[in-house]
Design a protein around this motif. Structure first.
Motif, mmCIF file in Angstrom:
data_model
loop_
_atom_site.group_PDB
_atom_site.id
_atom_site.type_symbol
_atom_site.label_atom_id
_atom_site.label_comp_id
_atom_site.label_asym_id
_atom_site.label_seq_id
_atom_site.Cartn_x
_atom_site.Cartn_y
_atom_site.Cartn_z
ATOM 1 N N GLU A 255 0.835 -1.206 0.000
ATOM 2 C CA GLU A 255 0.000 0.000 0.000
ATOM 3 C C GLU A 255 0.869 1.253 0.000
ATOM 4 O OE1 GLU A 255 -2.405 -0.675 3.421
ATOM 5 O OE2 GLU A 255 -3.823 -1.992 2.375
ATOM 6 N N ASP A 258 2.151 1.791 -3.462
ATOM 7 C CA ASP A 258 1.107 2.323 -4.344
ATOM 8 C C ASP A 258 0.847 3.806 -4.077
ATOM 9 O OD1 ASP A 258 -0.779 1.679 -6.467
ATOM 10 O OD2 ASP A 258 -2.329 2.146 -4.985
ATOM 11 N N ARG A 261 3.454 5.572 -5.955
ATOM 12 C CA ARG A 261 3.131 5.547 -7.394
ATOM 13 C C ARG A 261 2.054 6.568 -7.739
ATOM 14 N NH1 ARG A 261 -0.760 4.170 -10.550
ATOM 15 N NH2 ARG A 261 -2.009 3.503 -8.753
ATOM 16 N N ARG A 262 0.998 6.629 -6.940
ATOM 17 C CA ARG A 262 -0.098 7.560 -7.246
ATOM 18 C C ARG A 262 0.380 9.011 -7.185
ATOM 19 N NH1 ARG A 262 -3.225 4.387 -3.652
ATOM 20 N NH2 ARG A 262 -3.364 6.150 -2.225
ATOM 21 N N LYS A 272 0.747 5.581 -15.036
ATOM 22 C CA LYS A 272 -0.686 5.334 -14.985
ATOM 23 C C LYS A 272 -1.008 3.921 -15.464
ATOM 24 C CE LYS A 272 -2.001 10.186 -15.390
ATOM 25 N NZ LYS A 272 -2.706 11.221 -16.178
ATOM 26 N N LYS A 273 -1.946 3.288 -14.809
ATOM 27 C CA LYS A 273 -2.384 1.915 -15.115
ATOM 28 C C LYS A 273 -1.263 0.888 -14.943
ATOM 29 C CE LYS A 273 -5.968 3.425 -18.354
ATOM 30 N NZ LYS A 273 -6.538 3.282 -19.720
ATOM 31 N N THR A 274 -0.354 1.177 -14.008
ATOM 32 C CA THR A 274 0.720 0.209 -13.734
ATOM 33 C C THR A 274 0.644 -0.341 -12.302
ATOM 34 O OG1 THR A 274 2.300 1.909 -12.980
ATOM 35 C CG2 THR A 274 2.271 1.383 -15.354
ATOM 36 N N ARG A 275 -0.462 -0.106 -11.645
ATOM 37 C CA ARG A 275 -0.565 -0.472 -10.228
ATOM 38 C C ARG A 275 -0.179 -1.930 -9.975
ATOM 39 N NH1 ARG A 275 -6.102 -1.366 -6.783
ATOM 40 N NH2 ARG A 275 -5.105 -1.758 -4.774
ATOM 41 N N TYR A 276 -0.715 -2.849 -10.772
ATOM 42 C CA TYR A 276 -0.525 -4.269 -10.485
ATOM 43 C C TYR A 276 0.889 -4.751 -10.799
ATOM 44 C CZ TYR A 276 -5.496 -4.331 -9.631
ATOM 45 O OH TYR A 276 -6.735 -4.069 -9.109
ATOM 46 N N TRP A 278 3.578 -3.159 -9.813
ATOM 47 C CA TRP A 278 4.351 -2.915 -8.592
ATOM 48 C C TRP A 278 3.875 -3.775 -7.415
ATOM 49 C CZ3 TRP A 278 8.288 -0.358 -10.359
ATOM 50 C CH2 TRP A 278 8.118 0.551 -11.394
ATOM 51 N N THR A 303 8.967 5.486 -7.556
ATOM 52 C CA THR A 303 8.211 4.244 -7.430
ATOM 53 C C THR A 303 9.131 3.037 -7.570
ATOM 54 O OG1 THR A 303 6.295 5.363 -8.402
ATOM 55 C CG2 THR A 303 6.214 2.959 -8.296
#
Length: 414
Positions: A255, A258, A261-262, A272-276, A278, A303
């Motif tokens: 968390e 993330d 990253r945000r 963007k759209k790379t959450r999963y 990491w 990140t």
């Protein structure tokens, strides 16, 4: 008359009605779709005392109200048994008591046969679906379900329980929770209580006492770093050692990654759209995700640094137990100096709970299997489209997770 006698005998055989009881009459209510069978006992009959088992207690008088039990359907008709209960005067007890009957348990509105059927259906189907199938209100069937689940739970042996895991699962949308107490050695849910935190620990202590188990028997507890759990264990199980669940620790670090990253994605569109990407370990990435990660690594992103710090923490549990304290302290130093605020915050939390984290090298305890339990529970909840009450939800947890061997059968004669 002979035809009626044959019909009565056929009903008695089908219903397994035994002397001194017999069928006196039956009525087919075609308008409302029900078959009503009336039972009575022979004059001068004796019964078994329901308290002491004396076999020749004489009938004293009758309970006033006519009692009704739902039975299995005869042909297409819902079937109901009607009878008035005798009371007996027992010479051994010296008391007047209402007799027990063979075809149903005390206080039930269904016969043994009917309860056996609905319990077998409720193992496979949501209770409200079973209620529609048999033409009963689901509240009545839940009462049957609670009775047999409770019986199954009472049969569980707690004498060897020493190591428990604690976790929470949501009962409804929002912030309504049930706290689970699980025996780590048998993977069995011992207790599920409404709410979360220290109150649940108190309930578990009271539960153990009711079962004749000393709270001091609990030697190890695995839980997350919730302050409510920590204080509850300290107050109610002061002799127990706490192991902080590594999966909760890694979730907390994920968390934090993330959040980095945000924050960075606001001026780094490639994030963007790379959450999963990491959240996963490199070996678990798809080919496309691996290529994207390689591209982003070369960009010297915050990140990326947070991700490397996360991967480094995962290697803690691969260390020798004598070196692990030094490894964890070095990791905390690195994370605090990272200048990444979410990572610094989580590092301070981990450092403050280092003793419980390092306890894993002795206890080897995790709550990982509870994720499987929670998935099973949530699937059951979705299948039933939710449960109207916490009591229903808890009973379904016991039955589903513990795979209770529920048998519906009359008690053996004394």
């Amino acid at each position: 008359m002979k035809d009626f006698d044959k019909a009565y005998s056929a009903f008695e055989m089908a219903l397994n009605i035994k002397a001194p009881w017999y069928v006196t009459d039956y009525e087919l209510d075609q308008k409302n779709g029900g078959l009503h069978i009336y039972l009575d006992f022979h004059r001068g009959s004796s019964f078994t005392c329901p308290h002491c088992g004396q076999p020749h207690a004489k009938a004293y008088d009758l309970v006033d109200e006519d009692r009704i039990w739902r039975h299995l359907d005869f042909w297409q008709y819902p079937t109901y048994l009607h009878a008035r209960f005798p009371r007996v005067e027992c010479d051994r007890c010296g008391k007047i008591r209402t007799v027990s009957i063979d075809w149903a348990r005390k206080g039930a509105g269904f016969t043994w046969f009917f309860e056996a059927k609905v319990m077998s259906l409720m193992k496979e189907m949501p209770v409200n679906a079973v209620a529609r199938e048999v033409g009963e209100h689901d509240t009545r069937l839940w009462r049957v379900f609670h009775y047999y689940v409770q019986k199954g739970m009472e049969a569980c042996d707690l004498t060897s329980v020493k190591r428990i895991a604690i976790d929470e699962t949501s009962s409804k949308r929002g912030h309504q929770y049930v706290t689970l107490f699980v025996d780590l050695d048998t993977k069995r849910v011992l207790l599920a209580v409404e709410g979360k935190g220290a109150d649940g620990l108190r309930s578990f202590k009271d539960f153990l006492k009711e079962k004749g188990v000393a709270p001091s028997q609990i030697q190890e507890v695995c839980c997350d770093m919730s302050q409510a759990f920590i204080s509850g264990v300290a107050e109610y199980f002061p002799q127990a050692q706490i192991t902080f669940d590594k999966f909760h620790i890694l979730k907390m670090v994920n968390e934090a990654v993330d959040r980095v990253r945000r924050s960075e994605a606001a001026h780094q569109p490639d994030l963007k759209k790379t959450r999963y990407i990491w959240l996963k370990n490199p070996e678990n990435l798809t080919g496309h995700q691996q290529a994207k990660l390689t591209q982003l690594k070369d960009a010297d992103l915050k990140t990326g640094r947070a991700y490397r710090i996360k991967l480094s923490l995962q290697r803690l549990w691969l260390q020798n137990k004598f070196l692990a304290p030094f490894y964890l302290e070095a990791w905390c130093d690195w994370a605090v100096r990272s200048q990444l605020q979410p990572i610094k915050d989580v590092a301070k939390t981990i450092r403050g709970h280092a003793q419980g984290i390092l306890r894993w090298f002795i206890s080897k305890m995790t709550n990982g299997f509870l994720e499987g339990i929670n998935s099973l529970i949530q699937a059951s909840k979705r299948k039933a489209r939710g449960y109207r009450s916490i009591k229903n939800y808890v009973s379904m947890i016991y039955a589903t997770v513990n795979k209770l061997d529920i048998k519906v059968e009359p008690p053996k004669a004394k």
